[in-house]
Design a protein around this motif. Structure first.
Motif, PDB file in Angstrom:
ATOM      1  N   ASN A 153      14.928   2.204  -1.100  1.00 33.31           N
ATOM      2  CA  ASN A 153      15.174   2.896  -2.396  1.00 33.31           C
ATOM      3  C   ASN A 153      14.447   3.993  -2.562  1.00 33.31           C
ATOM      4  OD1 ASN A 153      17.242   2.878  -4.437  1.00 33.31           O
ATOM      5  ND2 ASN A 153      16.062   1.609  -5.804  1.00 33.31           N
ATOM      6  N   CYS A 154      13.303   4.251  -1.684  1.00 31.80           N
ATOM      7  CA  CYS A 154      12.507   5.266  -2.051  1.00 31.80           C
ATOM      8  C   CYS A 154      13.130   6.524  -2.787  1.00 31.80           C
ATOM      9  CB  CYS A 154      11.567   5.824  -0.825  1.00 31.80           C
ATOM     10  SG  CYS A 154      10.431   4.511  -0.372  1.00 31.80           S
ATOM     11  N   TYR A 155      12.623   7.343  -3.794  1.00 33.41           N
ATOM     12  CA  TYR A 155      13.062   8.145  -4.655  1.00 33.41           C
ATOM     13  C   TYR A 155      14.092   8.193  -5.411  1.00 33.41           C
ATOM     14  CZ  TYR A 155       9.420  11.479  -2.352  1.00 33.41           C
ATOM     15  OH  TYR A 155       8.252  11.878  -1.968  1.00 33.41           O
ATOM     16  N   GLY A 156      14.899   6.867  -5.306  1.00 30.55           N
ATOM     17  CA  GLY A 156      16.341   6.799  -5.786  1.00 30.55           C
ATOM     18  C   GLY A 156      16.181   5.972  -7.263  1.00 30.55           C
ATOM     19  N   PHE A 216      20.061   1.023   5.103  1.00 27.26           N
ATOM     20  CA  PHE A 216      20.627   2.344   4.492  1.00 27.26           C
ATOM     21  C   PHE A 216      19.322   3.039   3.995  1.00 27.26           C
ATOM     22  CE2 PHE A 216      23.965  -0.726   4.199  1.00 27.26           C
ATOM     23  CZ  PHE A 216      25.109  -0.163   4.630  1.00 27.26           C
ATOM     24  N   GLN A 217      19.187   4.369   4.262  1.00 32.86           N
ATOM     25  CA  GLN A 217      18.299   5.097   3.511  1.00 32.86           C
ATOM     26  C   GLN A 217      18.953   5.955   2.681  1.00 32.86           C
ATOM     27  OE1 GLN A 217      14.998   6.820   6.068  1.00 32.86           O
ATOM     28  NE2 GLN A 217      15.698   8.752   4.968  1.00 32.86           N
ATOM     29  N   ARG A 218      18.646   5.746   1.307  1.00 34.39           N
ATOM     30  CA  ARG A 218      19.264   6.578   0.263  1.00 34.39           C
ATOM     31  C   ARG A 218      18.831   7.987   0.095  1.00 34.39           C
ATOM     32  NH1 ARG A 218      18.889   4.272  -5.999  1.00 34.39           N
ATOM     33  NH2 ARG A 218      20.313   6.045  -6.937  1.00 34.39           N
ATOM     34  N   SER A 219      17.529   8.133   0.263  1.00 31.87           N
ATOM     35  CA  SER A 219      17.203   9.503   0.220  1.00 31.87           C
ATOM     36  C   SER A 219      17.225  10.199   1.617  1.00 31.87           C
ATOM     37  CB  SER A 219      15.514   9.391  -0.323  1.00 31.87           C
ATOM     38  OG  SER A 219      15.243  10.772  -0.491  1.00 31.87           O
ATOM     39  N   LYS A 220      16.946  11.719   1.742  1.00 30.39           N
ATOM     40  CA  LYS A 220      17.184  12.203   2.717  1.00 30.39           C
ATOM     41  C   LYS A 220      15.969  12.349   3.718  1.00 30.39           C
ATOM     42  CE  LYS A 220      18.334  16.111   0.452  1.00 30.39           C
ATOM     43  NZ  LYS A 220      18.278  15.918  -0.851  1.00 30.39           N
ATOM     44  N   ILE A 232       4.079   4.771  -6.058  1.00 30.42           N
ATOM     45  CA  ILE A 232       3.766   5.841  -6.410  1.00 30.42           C
ATOM     46  C   ILE A 232       4.770   7.051  -6.355  1.00 30.42           C
ATOM     47  CG2 ILE A 232       1.172   5.652  -5.984  1.00 30.42           C
ATOM     48  CD1 ILE A 232       1.420   7.225  -3.664  1.00 30.42           C
ATOM     49  N   LYS A 233       5.961   6.585  -6.362  1.00 31.29           N
ATOM     50  CA  LYS A 233       7.329   7.419  -6.446  1.00 31.29           C
ATOM     51  C   LYS A 233       7.959   6.800  -7.791  1.00 31.29           C
ATOM     52  CE  LYS A 233       7.720   8.433  -1.571  1.00 31.29           C
ATOM     53  NZ  LYS A 233       8.379   8.359  -0.288  1.00 31.29           N
ATOM     54  N   ASN A 234       9.095   7.039  -7.923  1.00 34.21           N
ATOM     55  CA  ASN A 234       9.890   6.778  -9.162  1.00 34.21           C
ATOM     56  C   ASN A 234       9.209   5.718  -9.940  1.00 34.21           C
ATOM     57  OD1 ASN A 234      11.233   8.498  -7.573  1.00 34.21           O
ATOM     58  ND2 ASN A 234      13.164   8.094  -8.332  1.00 34.21           N
ATOM     59  N   ASP A 246      10.367   9.113   9.057  1.00 35.31           N
ATOM     60  CA  ASP A 246       9.412   9.324  10.095  1.00 35.31           C
ATOM     61  C   ASP A 246       8.309   8.409  10.233  1.00 35.31           C
ATOM     62  OD1 ASP A 246      10.246  11.870   9.074  1.00 35.31           O
ATOM     63  OD2 ASP A 246       9.195  12.813  10.526  1.00 35.31           O
ATOM     64  N   THR A 247       7.735   7.694   9.016  1.00 36.19           N
ATOM     65  CA  THR A 247       6.790   6.912   9.154  1.00 36.19           C
ATOM     66  C   THR A 247       7.390   5.609   9.679  1.00 36.19           C
ATOM     67  OG1 THR A 247       7.062   6.314   7.004  1.00 36.19           O
ATOM     68  CG2 THR A 247       5.349   7.913   7.305  1.00 36.19           C
ATOM     69  N   LEU A 248       8.511   5.257   9.853  1.00 32.92           N
ATOM     70  CA  LEU A 248       9.250   4.041  10.175  1.00 32.92           C
ATOM     71  C   LEU A 248       9.542   4.177  11.475  1.00 32.92           C
ATOM     72  CD1 LEU A 248      11.485   3.853   6.754  1.00 32.92           C
ATOM     73  CD2 LEU A 248       9.955   2.038   8.023  1.00 32.92           C
ATOM     74  N   MET A 277       0.854  -1.299  -0.131  1.00 33.31           N
ATOM     75  CA  MET A 277       0.031   0.074  -0.076  1.00 33.31           C
ATOM     76  C   MET A 277       0.591   1.065  -0.018  1.00 33.31           C
ATOM     77  SD  MET A 277      -3.100  -1.178   2.241  1.00 33.31           S
ATOM     78  CE  MET A 277      -2.886  -2.853   2.689  1.00 33.31           C
ATOM     79  N   SER A 278       2.086   1.075   0.425  1.00 29.31           N
ATOM     80  CA  SER A 278       2.960   2.406   0.340  1.00 29.31           C
ATOM     81  C   SER A 278       4.347   2.216   0.634  1.00 29.31           C
ATOM     82  CB  SER A 278       2.531   3.139   1.608  1.00 29.31           C
ATOM     83  OG  SER A 278       2.722   2.813   2.599  1.00 29.31           O
ATOM     84  N   GLY A 279       5.227   3.025   0.451  1.00 32.36           N
ATOM     85  CA  GLY A 279       6.640   2.697   0.516  1.00 32.36           C
ATOM     86  C   GLY A 279       6.913   2.127   2.097  1.00 32.36           C
ATOM     87  N   THR A 280       6.379   2.852   2.922  1.00 36.25           N
ATOM     88  CA  THR A 280       6.466   2.279   4.223  1.00 36.25           C
ATOM     89  C   THR A 280       6.063   0.854   4.302  1.00 36.25           C
ATOM     90  OG1 THR A 280       5.770   4.587   5.043  1.00 36.25           O
ATOM     91  CG2 THR A 280       5.518   2.716   6.733  1.00 36.25           C
ATOM     92  N   HIS A 281       4.898   0.463   3.967  1.00 36.60           N
ATOM     93  CA  HIS A 281       4.542  -1.104   3.669  1.00 36.60           C
ATOM     94  C   HIS A 281       5.489  -1.851   3.194  1.00 36.60           C
ATOM     95  CE1 HIS A 281       1.236  -3.964   2.795  1.00 36.60           C
ATOM     96  NE2 HIS A 281       1.741  -4.606   3.803  1.00 36.60           N
ATOM     97  N   ALA A 282       6.107  -1.646   2.080  1.00 34.81           N
ATOM     98  CA  ALA A 282       7.234  -2.288   1.498  1.00 34.81           C
ATOM     99  C   ALA A 282       8.237  -2.559   2.300  1.00 34.81           C
ATOM    100  CB  ALA A 282       7.478  -1.697   0.179  1.00 34.81           C
ATOM    101  N   ILE A 283       8.727  -1.444   2.799  1.00 36.75           N
ATOM    102  CA  ILE A 283      10.045  -1.654   3.756  1.00 36.75           C
ATOM    103  C   ILE A 283       9.514  -2.251   4.919  1.00 36.75           C
ATOM    104  CG2 ILE A 283      11.570  -0.074   5.360  1.00 36.75           C
ATOM    105  CD1 ILE A 283      10.884   2.103   3.327  1.00 36.75           C
ATOM    106  N   SER A 284       8.519  -2.257   5.637  1.00 37.76           N
ATOM    107  CA  SER A 284       7.950  -3.028   6.662  1.00 37.76           C
ATOM    108  C   SER A 284       8.026  -4.495   6.171  1.00 37.76           C
ATOM    109  CB  SER A 284       6.391  -2.491   6.999  1.00 37.76           C
ATOM    110  OG  SER A 284       6.256  -3.065   8.217  1.00 37.76           O
TER     111      SER A 284
HETATM  112  C1  LIG Z   1       8.372   8.041   0.977  1.00 37.98           C
HETATM  113  C2  LIG Z   1       9.254   7.419   1.713  1.00 37.98           C
HETATM  114  C3  LIG Z   1       9.189   6.500   2.400  1.00 37.98           C
HETATM  115  C4  LIG Z   1       7.778   5.980   3.091  1.00 37.98           C
HETATM  116  O1  LIG Z   1       6.746   5.880   1.854  1.00 37.98           O
HETATM  117  P1  LIG Z   1       5.295   6.065   1.797  1.00 37.98           P
HETATM  118  O2  LIG Z   1       5.054   5.495   0.411  1.00 37.98           O
HETATM  119  O3  LIG Z   1       5.131   7.679   2.070  1.00 37.98           O
HETATM  120  O4  LIG Z   1       4.855   5.290   2.852  1.00 37.98           O
HETATM  121  C5  LIG Z   1      10.183   6.031   3.359  1.00 37.98           C
HETATM  122  N1  LIG Z   1      11.260   6.493   3.236  1.00 37.98           N
HETATM  123  C6  LIG Z   1      11.795   7.439   2.314  1.00 37.98           C
HETATM  124  C7  LIG Z   1      13.172   7.883   2.119  1.00 37.98           C
HETATM  125  C8  LIG Z   1      10.741   7.956   1.447  1.00 37.98           C
HETATM  126  O5  LIG Z   1      11.067   9.057   0.590  1.00 37.98           O
END
Ligand SMILES: *Cc1c(COP(=O)(O)O)cnc(C)c1O
Length: 424
Positions: free
Chosen positions: A213-216, A176-180, A237-239, A121-123, A92-99
């Motif tokens: 890898n969100c936004y990367g 590792f979180q690639r994006s800031k 719903i990102k890159n 933050d959401t993590l 459902m979201s990036g957070t869900h994928a990471i989770s």
């Molecule tokens: C957007 C983002 C998330 C979370 O993704 P959501 O789709 O908003 O849940 C996690 N990590 C990074 C670096 C993000 O940019």
């Protein structure tokens, strides 16, 4: 007249923009080269896997043997040079994928170490850092410990401390979180992640290396799985969804770990085998097809926004010429009014809900109030032009996306116009 639309903007904006288009030409050409390379990579993979119209026929019910879904996952794995991938609209979201990666792989008694400071933050509630999220089933509830190592003052990974921590606390997974995220600092380059993983693996070969890898995706020639990451995760719903995927997320990496994440998404024993695609396969394919170009355009928008912000005297991150690892441009406004004016201007220049007025509000998963300008076709999509910010010192806006440079730039100019009208 070229750039006829400029007449509606303040004279300073017009001048900065016209100079910018000239100054940024070379940089934009470099981005086009990366886009070209990634497009060919995607196209060749489509051909190699013989994508057919019939792959877009959806399945219903359990979704066993959904050929289009299975092929799409092979293509993601191929493009990311990974053993396997999980690509689902049900994520459902990036957070869900990471989770899914964290809960799928870690077991009670294991330890997780973030090597890039506190995560997005959401993590925090996923990990169990928030007191308010007790008994929501966080990693902490399952007796999985968490540590992080702050980045060095130059935003680089403190590899010495990471290595010490791994040996001291028997770390199972390093993330590792690639994006800031919402931090005014450089994003982490793939070169840096590669070196860190290499050092970790040479001393502790059993440690699992995960990359958010969100936004990367498609910002560089390679992806983290090509430089040593065991598993990565991101949002569609990102890159990686190219602005077309209506929802979804993905994971890619070692087969074993992808399967573990899949078992967490579905159920043990079912793993990747089920999941009806309904009618969504074509949108995920088409999204991936567009993803490299859309990402390239988003990077150009980020650079333009950074360029203009700098001309107006604001501090920016990354700097114009700095190597980019994501599509995010941070602009430090220093005060609440300017930050809000800019975000509201971005909304005015967006394609959908341009008459809506974004205001700071509470949001699930975030500690601070957040303002979010997001006028995309897909709700909350941040590969479309969007700008968000936590309402806190030093009032930094995080701008990203734009399905094309032409559309994105207009919203960006509107952001600066609003700023000029109300604040400077
Ligand atoms: C957007 C983002 C998330 C979370 O993704 P959501 O789709 O908003 O849940 C996690 N990590 C990074 C670096 C993000 O940019």
């Amino acid at each position: 007249m070229s750039h006829f639309f400029l007449t509606e903007f303040d004279k300073r904006i017009q001048n900065f923009y016209i100079n910018g288009r000239e100054d940024l030409k070379e940089l934009f050409e470099k981005i086009d080269e990366t886009t070209e390379s990634n497009c060919i990579k995607v196209l060749k993979s489509f051909q190699k896997h013989n994508v057919m119209i019939s792959d877009f026929n959806g399945t219903t019910g359990y979704g066993y043997d959904d050929l289009g879904r299975i092929k799409l996952e092979s293509i993601f794995a191929d493009i990311f040079n990974a053993e396997d991938a999980l690509v689902r609209w049900q994520i459902m979201s990036g957070t869900h994928a990471i989770s899914l990666a964290l809960f799928g792989i870690l077991r009670p008694g294991d330890s997780l170490l973030y090597a890039t400071g506190k995560p997005y933050d959401t993590l925090h509630s996923v990990i169990g850092l928030n007191k308010t999220s007790k008994n929501e089933g966080s990693l902490a509830d399952f007796n999985i410990s968490y540590y992080d190592i702050e980045l060095l003052p130059d935003s680089k990974i403190d590899i010495t401390s990471v290595l010490n921590k791994i040996s001291k606390d028997k770390i199972k997974m390093v993330a590792f979180q690639r994006s800031k995220g919402y931090q005014f600092r450089n994003s982490i380059s793939l070169t840096e992640i590669r070196l860190a993983i290499k050092e970790i693996k040479s001393k502790f070969p059993a440690v699992i290396c995960f990359v958010d890898n969100c936004y990367g995706e498609f910002v560089n020639y390679q992806e983290p799985t090509e430089i040593g990451a065991d598993i990565i995760a991101g949002s569609l719903i990102k890159n990686a969804g190219g602005g077309i995927a209506p929802t979804g997320g993905y994971l890619a990496g070692k087969k074993e770990y992808v399967e573990m994440a899949a078992c967490r998404l579905t159920a043990p024993g079912l793993g990747k085998k089920i999941g009806a695609s309904l009618g969504i396969n074509r949108l995920l394919y088409q999204g991936l097809y567009f993803a490299p170009s859309v990402t390239g355009e988003a990077v150009k928008n980020a650079i333009l926004a950074g360029y203009l912000a700098k001309k107006f005297g604001y501090e920016i991150s990354p700097l114009i010429e700095e190597e980019r690892s994501d599509i995010v441009q941070a602009i430090k406004f220093g005060n609440n009014e300017a930050l809000i004016a800019f975000c509201q201007g971005i909304q005015k220049g967006s394609q959908i809900d341009s008459s809506a007025l974004p205001i700071p509000a509470e949001m699930a998963g975030y500690d601070n109030n957040i303002i979010m300008a997001s006028g995309g076709f897909i709700e909350g999509s941040s590969i479309e032009i969007s700008c968000d910010a936590p309402i806190k010192e030093p009032f930094v806006a995080y701008l990203q996306g734009g399905l094309s440079f032409n559309y994105g730039q207009y919203a960006i100019l509107k952001g600066f116009q609003e700023l000029v009208d109300r604040c400077i």
